[in-house]
Write a protein that holds these residues in place. Structure first.
Motif, PDB file in Angstrom:
ATOM      1  N   GLN A 133       0.828  -1.201   0.000  1.00  0.00           N
ATOM      2  CA  GLN A 133       0.000   0.000   0.000  1.00  0.00           C
ATOM      3  C   GLN A 133       0.868   1.259   0.000  1.00  0.00           C
ATOM      4  O   GLN A 133       0.574   2.244  -0.696  1.00  0.00           O
ATOM      5  CB  GLN A 133      -0.917  -0.007   1.226  1.00  0.00           C
ATOM      6  CG  GLN A 133      -1.912   1.149   1.262  1.00  0.00           C
ATOM      7  CD  GLN A 133      -2.807   1.089   2.486  1.00  0.00           C
ATOM      8  OE1 GLN A 133      -2.531   0.368   3.443  1.00  0.00           O
ATOM      9  NE2 GLN A 133      -3.876   1.848   2.464  1.00  0.00           N
TER      10      GLN A 133
ATOM     11  N   MET B 161      -3.424   0.042   9.253  1.00  0.00           N
ATOM     12  CA  MET B 161      -3.721   0.805   8.043  1.00  0.00           C
ATOM     13  C   MET B 161      -3.739   2.306   8.292  1.00  0.00           C
ATOM     14  O   MET B 161      -3.620   3.089   7.343  1.00  0.00           O
ATOM     15  CB  MET B 161      -5.067   0.368   7.459  1.00  0.00           C
ATOM     16  CG  MET B 161      -6.265   0.778   8.279  1.00  0.00           C
ATOM     17  SD  MET B 161      -7.816   0.269   7.503  1.00  0.00           S
ATOM     18  CE  MET B 161      -9.001   1.174   8.519  1.00  0.00           C
TER      19      MET B 161
ATOM     20  N   THR C 198     -22.419   0.308   3.791  1.00  0.00           N
ATOM     21  CA  THR C 198     -21.801   0.232   2.466  1.00  0.00           C
ATOM     22  C   THR C 198     -22.709   0.839   1.411  1.00  0.00           C
ATOM     23  O   THR C 198     -22.274   1.634   0.567  1.00  0.00           O
ATOM     24  CB  THR C 198     -21.482  -1.227   2.102  1.00  0.00           C
ATOM     25  OG1 THR C 198     -20.595  -1.779   3.078  1.00  0.00           O
ATOM     26  CG2 THR C 198     -20.833  -1.307   0.734  1.00  0.00           C
TER      27      THR C 198
ATOM     28  N   LEU D 218     -15.850   0.653   8.753  1.00  0.00           N
ATOM     29  CA  LEU D 218     -14.500   0.496   9.310  1.00  0.00           C
ATOM     30  C   LEU D 218     -14.076  -0.969   9.279  1.00  0.00           C
ATOM     31  O   LEU D 218     -12.901  -1.284   9.015  1.00  0.00           O
ATOM     32  CB  LEU D 218     -14.469   1.031  10.740  1.00  0.00           C
ATOM     33  CG  LEU D 218     -13.100   1.291  11.359  1.00  0.00           C
ATOM     34  CD1 LEU D 218     -12.348   2.364  10.584  1.00  0.00           C
ATOM     35  CD2 LEU D 218     -13.254   1.717  12.821  1.00  0.00           C
TER      36      LEU D 218
ATOM     37  N   SER E 232     -12.924  -1.949   5.786  1.00  0.00           N
ATOM     38  CA  SER E 232     -11.574  -1.426   5.535  1.00  0.00           C
ATOM     39  C   SER E 232     -10.529  -2.252   6.258  1.00  0.00           C
ATOM     40  O   SER E 232      -9.451  -2.525   5.713  1.00  0.00           O
ATOM     41  CB  SER E 232     -11.483   0.043   5.990  1.00  0.00           C
ATOM     42  OG  SER E 232     -12.377   0.854   5.262  1.00  0.00           O
TER      43      SER E 232
ATOM     44  N   ASN F  94      -7.519  -4.403   4.411  1.00  0.00           N
ATOM     45  CA  ASN F  94      -6.117  -4.062   4.669  1.00  0.00           C
ATOM     46  C   ASN F  94      -5.437  -5.040   5.629  1.00  0.00           C
ATOM     47  O   ASN F  94      -4.303  -4.790   6.034  1.00  0.00           O
ATOM     48  CB  ASN F  94      -6.037  -2.651   5.248  1.00  0.00           C
ATOM     49  CG  ASN F  94      -6.392  -1.584   4.240  1.00  0.00           C
ATOM     50  OD1 ASN F  94      -5.566  -1.164   3.420  1.00  0.00           O
ATOM     51  ND2 ASN F  94      -7.640  -1.120   4.281  1.00  0.00           N
TER      52      ASN F  94
END
Length: 335
Positions: A44, A93, A278, A288, A291, A295
């Motif tokens: 990333q 992240m 979403t 959250l 995500s 990640n």
């Protein structure tokens, strides 16, 4: 009183054992997800143009920073020690932001939307269900049963998409996404409160519409099951008004299993938040969590799941402790 004390003690012991099992599962389950969080972090950073040099040394440093060094058992005991100190660690992240900071930011959005919507649907569904069951010969009530059965079969995300299509894209009455306005500057004070409520209307409405049918159907069944009970027949023989019989006898007894079902329904709040947040791009724990999964943020995943598990278990414990005061049979050793 001894029966009540024993009842509460048994529930507390079961609660603590369940929490310990949940904490253990909460640690190991995220690590079963394929992939390496450190490699994902480095990839990333590279995608954002950051040059990462050092090879194995930088990987070892990152693992130590995020508590991922050593065997799984070593990590597990460090995790338990961190929990005892109230430390959930830094987010992988969003480093150097801690997991606690991210949870504090996202939690009010999820609680304010989903918990309130769940309570509204429970109260509304039980009131309508009691009315439908008590006056079962009415044509209006029969129509409500059909509508409730239909709503109970429709997935809530489909309801959400329909609301967005009609009220956002066609009629432009409500916004289709977000938790507050971004254009023209963020409002303050009461304008901010109304803006948040304005953006939360469609997400909350989708939850209420899709879940109220279940409560109507179950409450109707509970009311119908009480109509043949001896205490109802005795109340009718005494000449009590039907509204008094409904409120004082039928409704109170029919609510007992509904209270227990409400505690179970709290467990689905997080499940509902993922798709709802979403679809509406709504800030909260569901967004959250997605995500964190994308990640491979173990620390954040553990924090969100732990918060969810503890909330559900604690809510059920409170309901179980209050249950003897609603149903005196339990406080006297009954089932």
């Amino acid at each position: 009183m001894p029966g009540l004390v024993t009842y509460i003690a048994r529930r507390l012991i079961a609660y603590l054992l369940t929490v310990m099992i949940a904490i253990t599962a909460n640690f190991f389950i995220p690590r079963l997800i394929p992939g390496d969080p450190i490699s994902a972090l480095i990839d990333q950073m590279a995608q954002h143009g950051e040059v990462v040099s050092g090879g194995a040394e930088i990987v070892a440093a990152y693992k130590e920073q995020f508590g991922l060094n050593g065997t799984w058992m070593e990590q597990y005991f460090r995790y338990l020690w961190s929990l005892l100190r109230g430390d959930l660690g830094p987010s992988i992240m969003a480093f150097p932001t801690t997991v606690q900071e991210l949870l504090v930011t996202a939690l009010p959005w999820t609680m304010g939307l989903l918990l309130v919507a769940t309570v509204i649907s429970w109260v509304l569904g039980n009131l309508l269900g009691a009315m439908v069951g008590w006056r079962r010969d009415s044509k209006v009530n029969s129509a409500l049963v059909v509508v409730s059965l239909s709503l109970n079969q429709i997935p809530y995300y489909f309801v959400a998409l329909l609301l967005v299509f009609f009220f956002s894209y066609n009629l432009s009455i409500f916004p289709s996404s977000g938790g507050f306005s971004l254009i023209g500057g963020r409002p303050e004070g009461m304008r901010m409160v109304w803006d948040i409520l304005y953006h939360a209307t469609l997400p909350a409405l989708s939850i209420v519409i899709s879940s109220v049918g279940f409560w109507v159907i179950t409450m109707r069944s509970m009311i119908l099951s009480t109509l043949g009970e001896d205490y109802i027949l005795l109340a009718e023989a005494k000449g009590l008004k039907r509204q008094v019989i409904l409120n004082k006898y039928a409704l109170r007894n029919a609510l007992l299993p509904q209270v227990a079902a409400f505690g179970i329904a709290l467990g689905f709040v997080m499940n509902g938040s993922i798709l709802t947040e979403t679809i509406f791009n709504y800030p909260g724990l569901g967004a959250l969590l997605l995500s964190a999964i994308g990640n491979l943020d173990y620390n954040l995943l553990q924090g969100i799941l732990l918060l969810t598990i503890l909330s559900v278990l604690t809510a059920n414990l409170i309901l179980e402790i209050l249950y003897p005061f609603i149903d005196p049979r339990i406080s006297h050793g009954g089932d």
